[in-house]
Design a protein around this motif. Sequence first.
Motif, mmCIF file in Angstrom:
data_model
loop_
_atom_site.group_PDB
_atom_site.id
_atom_site.type_symbol
_atom_site.label_atom_id
_atom_site.label_comp_id
_atom_site.label_asym_id
_atom_site.label_seq_id
_atom_site.Cartn_x
_atom_site.Cartn_y
_atom_site.Cartn_z
ATOM 1 N N THR A 104 36.775 45.763 36.420
ATOM 2 C CA THR A 104 37.323 46.653 37.446
ATOM 3 C C THR A 104 38.269 45.878 38.360
ATOM 4 O O THR A 104 38.330 44.640 38.335
ATOM 5 N N GLU A 105 38.996 46.622 39.193
ATOM 6 C CA GLU A 105 39.956 45.996 40.107
ATOM 7 C C GLU A 105 39.273 45.139 41.160
ATOM 8 O O GLU A 105 39.906 44.247 41.742
ATOM 9 N N SER A 106 37.981 45.392 41.429
ATOM 10 C CA SER A 106 37.273 44.632 42.466
ATOM 11 C C SER A 106 36.756 43.280 41.950
ATOM 12 O O SER A 106 36.142 42.531 42.701
ATOM 13 N N ILE A 107 37.015 42.996 40.679
ATOM 14 C CA ILE A 107 36.539 41.747 40.092
ATOM 15 C C ILE A 107 37.730 40.857 39.755
ATOM 16 O O ILE A 107 38.700 41.296 39.132
ATOM 17 N N GLU A 108 37.652 39.620 40.192
ATOM 18 C CA GLU A 108 38.702 38.634 39.894
ATOM 19 C C GLU A 108 38.307 37.818 38.662
ATOM 20 O O GLU A 108 37.183 37.338 38.571
ATOM 21 N N LEU A 109 39.239 37.674 37.730
ATOM 22 C CA LEU A 109 39.001 36.878 36.517
ATOM 23 C C LEU A 109 39.747 35.559 36.647
ATOM 24 O O LEU A 109 40.971 35.537 36.825
ATOM 25 N N SER A 110 39.011 34.452 36.551
ATOM 26 C CA SER A 110 39.608 33.123 36.700
ATOM 27 C C SER A 110 39.380 32.314 35.424
ATOM 28 O O SER A 110 38.245 32.179 34.965
ATOM 29 N N LEU A 111 40.475 31.794 34.846
ATOM 30 C CA LEU A 111 40.383 30.968 33.639
ATOM 31 C C LEU A 111 40.514 29.501 34.009
ATOM 32 O O LEU A 111 41.545 29.069 34.532
ATOM 33 N N LEU A 112 39.442 28.743 33.757
ATOM 34 C CA LEU A 112 39.429 27.307 34.056
ATOM 35 C C LEU A 112 39.385 26.554 32.735
ATOM 36 O O LEU A 112 38.422 25.879 32.402
ATOM 37 N N THR A 113 40.453 26.690 31.978
ATOM 38 C CA THR A 113 40.470 26.119 30.627
ATOM 39 C C THR A 113 41.294 24.837 30.594
ATOM 40 O O THR A 113 42.212 24.639 31.387
ATOM 41 N N SER A 114 40.953 23.983 29.664
ATOM 42 C CA SER A 114 41.663 22.709 29.484
ATOM 43 C C SER A 114 42.449 22.751 28.182
ATOM 44 O O SER A 114 41.978 23.255 27.164
ATOM 45 N N PRO A 134 28.370 45.142 40.622
ATOM 46 C CA PRO A 134 28.842 46.504 40.912
ATOM 47 C C PRO A 134 29.728 46.572 42.154
ATOM 48 O O PRO A 134 30.567 47.469 42.269
ATOM 49 N N ALA A 135 29.550 45.639 43.078
ATOM 50 C CA ALA A 135 30.355 45.642 44.299
ATOM 51 C C ALA A 135 31.547 44.695 44.201
ATOM 52 O O ALA A 135 32.246 44.460 45.192
ATOM 53 N N GLY A 136 31.789 44.123 43.018
ATOM 54 C CA GLY A 136 32.912 43.202 42.855
ATOM 55 C C GLY A 136 32.473 41.756 42.960
ATOM 56 O O GLY A 136 31.331 41.444 43.310
ATOM 57 N N GLY A 137 33.384 40.859 42.630
ATOM 58 C CA GLY A 137 33.094 39.423 42.665
ATOM 59 C C GLY A 137 34.065 38.658 41.798
ATOM 60 O O GLY A 137 35.207 39.105 41.576
ATOM 61 N N THR A 138 33.621 37.523 41.290
ATOM 62 C CA THR A 138 34.485 36.651 40.500
ATOM 63 C C THR A 138 33.813 36.291 39.181
ATOM 64 O O THR A 138 32.625 35.968 39.154
ATOM 65 N N ILE A 139 34.593 36.369 38.096
ATOM 66 C CA ILE A 139 34.152 35.878 36.793
ATOM 67 C C ILE A 139 35.019 34.685 36.428
ATOM 68 O O ILE A 139 36.250 34.791 36.399
ATOM 69 N N SER A 140 34.371 33.558 36.161
ATOM 70 C CA SER A 140 35.096 32.345 35.780
ATOM 71 C C SER A 140 34.793 32.021 34.322
ATOM 72 O O SER A 140 33.631 32.036 33.912
#
Length: 641
Positions: free
Chosen positions: A360-370, A399-405
């Motif tokens: 969802t828009e309330s979730i930030e997706l962060s890629l920490l790849t090498s 459900p309330a949003g957050g960050t996925i790394s």
Amino acid sequence: MGTHLDVTMARDEELARGAVEAAEVGAFDWDLTRGRFEGSTALWRLWGLAPGADAGSLLDCLQAADKAVLTAAVARCTPQSDRFACGLCVRWQDGTVRRSAVRGGVSFDAGGTAVRARGAVMDIDARFQESANAEIEASAALLRIAVNAARIGGFRISLPSYQTHLSDEVRAIRDFPPGYWPTMEEAVEGYEPEYRPAIFAAVRACAERGTPYDLEVRLVTPKKRRLWVRLMGEPRRNAEGHVVEIVGALQDIDESKRLEQQLRQSQKMEAVGQLAGGVAHDFNNLLSVILSYSSMMLAELPAEAPTRADLQEINRAGERARVLTAQLLAFSRQQIIQPRVVELTQLVHGVESMLRRLITESIELSLLTSRNVGKIFADPGQVEQVLMNLVVNARDAMPAGGTISIETADVELTPEYAEQHYGVVPGPYVMLAVTDTGVGMTAATMERIFEPFYTTKDQGQGTGLGLATVFGIVKQSSGHIWVYSEPGVGTTFKVYFPRTDLPVEPTVKPVHEAARLKGTETILLVEDDQQVRVLIRSVLRGYGYNVLDAQNGGEAFLTAEQFPGKIHLLLTDVVMPRMTGRQLAERLVGMKPDLRVLYISGYTENSIVHHGVLDAGIAFLSKPVTPEALARKVREVLDGR
């Protein structure tokens, strides 16, 4: 000259006497003809007598049996063999018994009669004690090493006061400070509440009735460490038979308990997987019929037909069932995979846009790849499935949003790590980690998250197969998965795939042809399930092929022998009674070298796959079969693509 020689001899005699005295060696001269036994000052001292006492008392120090031993040793000497040796026990005047070693020689007269015995006596008790002390110290050192390695310590409980006495090892296990002597209540207070009644009851039974106890319980240390321990105790009684104290041991078994739980969980998952795989295999045959017939009927029905909507619902339900069946096979590690060398970081970036559509828009997706991450040998589609399922699981936990790394990295799993994680082989791995900042999980939930159909979501919001599928894919890829979570903090899944040095193979883009899929070649179809056989025969004939069908290998072999024309393709199920599809293909190709072979199956039978991995050069179509997929694969094999 004579005076100088006398002085030298006297000095040598004095040195010799000093050396003998320093070495605590006594000497004796025994006149055998007159029975006179004389000893040196050192001998008197060794045998517990004051020098100058009655000479007879020297021999009287020997017990009768030992006096007989010395007499016999001397008597055995002959002019040709005049040396003797024996061991004696000497009783001192205060009752102490000392052991001595005797060595000497016998002199004989011209007639061969023994006239004199001279010898040396050495007290071996001191040397024996030194050796014993050294052995005791060595044993104690070994015991200390064993105690440290086994993480075990001792304790005593004095009765009737119930005062506890703990060894340093027990204090270390329980994180108690040095010199701390807890009361019985304080000692038991450190165990988890559910185990305290059993501990009190065991100690009481041991104190009152002398009943030993051996318990496995869990404690919480002052440093908040939770660990499993083995608690053992047994009674110690006085001369009247009353229990006066309890002696016992406390052993840290947390590591072995954890490995035992991992093994039990692995065995349970294996058993459930076998059941799930068998069910999925049977469902694939049913789904082949449902999906194919519904697809063919939809293709023939006009858009305005009143039954079209009903058929579409049947087809959609079949597709959902096909997805569930595929997940069951993945969990049970019975899905046929086609691995190749994959660059994990490149794969992650390749599905990034699809992953963003899942959240969802309330979730930030962060890629920490090498970029310098190593390569893995796995089925790319399966790895993508793992990543998608973990991201969906992370999304649902926020459900309330957050960050996925998402992180990739090279790691080395050490032998120490492997010892603590059942089934792990130490070595180089590539890690794929997915971390969320969601609601987290309790320890009880984490113990069950990989079980099929287990879910914490509301009814109708999940199948409970997402993480089970991840587990199965990772295990089938010879990998390892680890999870860490804290309620209210978040969760991290770390997937470890074995690293490979093999080169990446160039990928061949599939041909998306718009050309017809029809053909006129002759196909020998072998399938033991009648519904599936009739279905496939109908589909292939619909595309223009000449189809010969058989229900088993023997019938197929007979058909091939009797058919006068050329058979272009053998289309065979893999798992059949009496003769597998692989065995049939090998026999027929021996007769018809230009015969092409296409296998169909929904099960990892070892004739064409090993540990779920498809053998090289094998053409394969996975069940459930649909008409277009079947026609495309047949055309592809016949055209040699």
